[in-house]
Write a protein that holds these residues in place. Structure first.
Motif, short mmCIF file in Angstrom:
data_model
loop_
_atom_site.label_atom_id
_atom_site.label_comp_id
_atom_site.label_asym_id
_atom_site.label_seq_id
_atom_site.Cartn_x
_atom_site.Cartn_y
_atom_site.Cartn_z
N ILE A 109 0.89 -0.94 0.07
CA ILE A 109 -0.09 0.13 0.21
C ILE A 109 0.99 1.25 0.37
CG2 ILE A 109 -1.86 0.77 1.06
CD1 ILE A 109 -2.61 -2.18 0.60
N SER A 110 0.95 2.10 -1.03
CA SER A 110 2.24 3.27 -1.55
C SER A 110 1.15 4.31 -2.64
CB SER A 110 3.01 2.05 -2.61
OG SER A 110 4.41 3.45 -2.48
N ASN A 111 2.17 5.43 -1.27
CA ASN A 111 1.59 6.41 -2.42
C ASN A 111 2.25 6.81 -3.25
OD1 ASN A 111 -0.09 7.76 -0.35
ND2 ASN A 111 1.46 8.86 0.99
N LYS A 112 3.69 5.18 -3.88
CA LYS A 112 3.46 5.52 -5.67
C LYS A 112 2.78 4.92 -5.95
CE LYS A 112 8.49 4.81 -6.76
NZ LYS A 112 10.03 5.81 -5.87
N THR A 113 2.65 5.24 -7.70
CA THR A 113 2.34 4.41 -8.65
C THR A 113 1.75 3.64 -8.65
OG1 THR A 113 3.30 4.68 -10.40
CG2 THR A 113 2.07 6.43 -9.51
N HIS A 114 1.03 2.63 -9.53
CA HIS A 114 1.00 0.99 -8.75
C HIS A 114 1.37 0.36 -10.21
CE1 HIS A 114 -1.72 -2.73 -8.91
NE2 HIS A 114 -0.62 -3.21 -9.80
N HIS A 115 2.01 0.95 -11.02
CA HIS A 115 2.07 0.30 -12.11
C HIS A 115 4.71 0.21 -11.85
CE1 HIS A 115 3.29 4.89 -13.89
NE2 HIS A 115 4.62 4.04 -14.69
N ARG A 116 4.86 1.13 -11.14
CA ARG A 116 5.77 1.91 -10.97
C ARG A 116 6.14 0.23 -9.52
NH1 ARG A 116 8.13 5.41 -14.26
NH2 ARG A 116 6.88 7.04 -13.26
N ILE A 117 5.91 0.86 -9.06
CA ILE A 117 5.70 -0.68 -7.99
C ILE A 117 5.96 -2.28 -8.69
CG2 ILE A 117 5.27 -2.26 -6.44
CD1 ILE A 117 3.85 0.52 -5.65
N GLN A 118 4.90 -2.19 -9.70
CA GLN A 118 5.25 -3.90 -10.34
C GLN A 118 6.42 -3.48 -11.49
OE1 GLN A 118 2.05 -6.25 -9.97
NE2 GLN A 118 4.22 -7.00 -10.80
N GLU A 119 6.56 -2.78 -11.85
CA GLU A 119 7.81 -2.61 -12.30
C GLU A 119 9.11 -3.77 -12.14
OE1 GLU A 119 7.26 1.08 -15.77
OE2 GLU A 119 8.86 1.16 -13.79
N LYS A 120 9.38 -2.91 -10.78
CA LYS A 120 10.60 -3.22 -9.83
C LYS A 120 10.07 -4.45 -9.33
CE LYS A 120 13.92 -3.23 -6.99
NZ LYS A 120 15.72 -2.98 -8.48
N PHE A 121 9.02 -5.15 -9.26
CA PHE A 121 8.75 -6.41 -8.97
C PHE A 121 9.33 -7.70 -10.50
CE2 PHE A 121 8.26 -5.02 -4.91
CZ PHE A 121 7.38 -6.16 -3.80
N ASP A 122 9.29 -7.29 -10.91
CA ASP A 122 9.02 -7.69 -12.69
C ASP A 122 10.26 -7.83 -13.14
OD1 ASP A 122 5.73 -8.23 -12.65
OD2 ASP A 122 5.76 -6.26 -13.80
N LEU A 123 11.24 -6.21 -13.04
CA LEU A 123 12.29 -6.45 -13.38
C LEU A 123 13.69 -7.04 -12.65
CD1 LEU A 123 14.76 -4.45 -14.81
CD2 LEU A 123 14.59 -3.32 -13.03
N ASP A 124 12.88 -7.78 -11.27
CA ASP A 124 14.24 -8.39 -10.58
C ASP A 124 13.68 -10.16 -10.91
OD1 ASP A 124 15.88 -6.73 -8.14
OD2 ASP A 124 14.88 -6.02 -9.79
N CYS A 125 12.75 -10.46 -11.35
CA CYS A 125 11.41 -11.67 -11.52
C CYS A 125 11.27 -11.86 -10.49
CB CYS A 125 12.79 -12.48 -11.60
SG CYS A 125 13.47 -12.19 -13.44
N VAL A 126 10.94 -11.52 -9.50
CA VAL A 126 10.28 -11.68 -8.02
C VAL A 126 8.36 -11.79 -8.22
CG1 VAL A 126 12.12 -12.12 -6.36
CG2 VAL A 126 10.70 -9.97 -6.66
#
Length: 213
Positions: A109-126
């Motif tokens: 639950i963050s004040n950052k945008t959803h897609h930016r958070i998802q990008e990080k988990f996708d980039l690190d393959c987790v």
């Protein structure tokens, strides 16, 4: 501290260190728009706030439209630098994996945008470590408003007693208090242990590894 069925996490300064990328984007945007630069210390303490609120404090201004215009100019810089410049804290992946193995659900639950958070988990393959992301563009009211936290409870159909919110700042502590949820603080951000301890809490850790140690 007992085990919970649902762990809700803040993102910046709780799971990841994105400070260098955020500062870079602010410095570029300030200069691009002709405001002149601001010291890192002034920028750093706004990390975790809703973006418009952060901009209002940095410029400073009370003009909502001016702040929104700044955010629009900031966004392409964030598109370029944010995710590549964001790193997980050393214990983040292992801790989330352990909580998942113990049967808990995990949400951000963050004040950052959803897609930016998802990008990080996708980039690190987790991406499998996260069951739900509620970012700033998923709710109308942002932390410390409890809307995002309560929406997560509703999503998983869990009681408040089942959930713990983990964050690094007074914004997170206030959000947990406003939602009526247990709160655990981590000192990986800019908010001191003493400042976090002033809010209702079940624990304050050096980092999120304390949840499973």
């Amino acid at each position: 501290m007992h085990a919970y069925r649902l762990y809700l996490f803040d993102f910046d300064y709780t799971l990841v260190n994105s400070e260098a990328a955020i500062l870079k984007c602010f410095h570029i945007t300030l200069q691009k728009l002709g405001y002149g630069d601001r010291p890192d210390a002034k920028l750093r303490v706004t990390i975790g706030l809703p973006m418009v609120e952060a901009v209002k404090r940095i410029l400073p201004t009370d003009d909502e439209e001016e702040a929104k215009a700044f955010v629009r100019a900031y966004t392409p810089e964030a598109d370029r630098y944010m995710t590549p410049g964001t790193t997980f804290f050393p214990h983040t992946v292992a801790t989330l994996r352990r909580l998942r193995q113990d049967g808990a659900k995990i949400a951000i639950i963050s004040n950052k945008t959803h897609h930016r958070i998802q990008e990080k988990f996708d980039l690190d393959c987790v991406p499998d470590l996260i069951d739900l992301i509620i970012g700033s563009n998923d709710v109308e009211a942002h932390k410390p408003d409890p809307t995002g936290l309560l929406a997560a409870l509703d999503h998983f159909q869990m009681d408040k007693s089942d959930a713990l919110y983990v964050g690094d700042s007074f914004v997170d502590a206030e959000a947990a208090r406003n939602a009526g949820l247990d709160f655990a603080g981590v000192t990986t951000g800019t908010t001191s242990r003493e400042a976090l301890a002033a809010y209702p809490h079940v624990a304050i850790f050096d980092d999120i590894a304390g949840l499973v140690s």
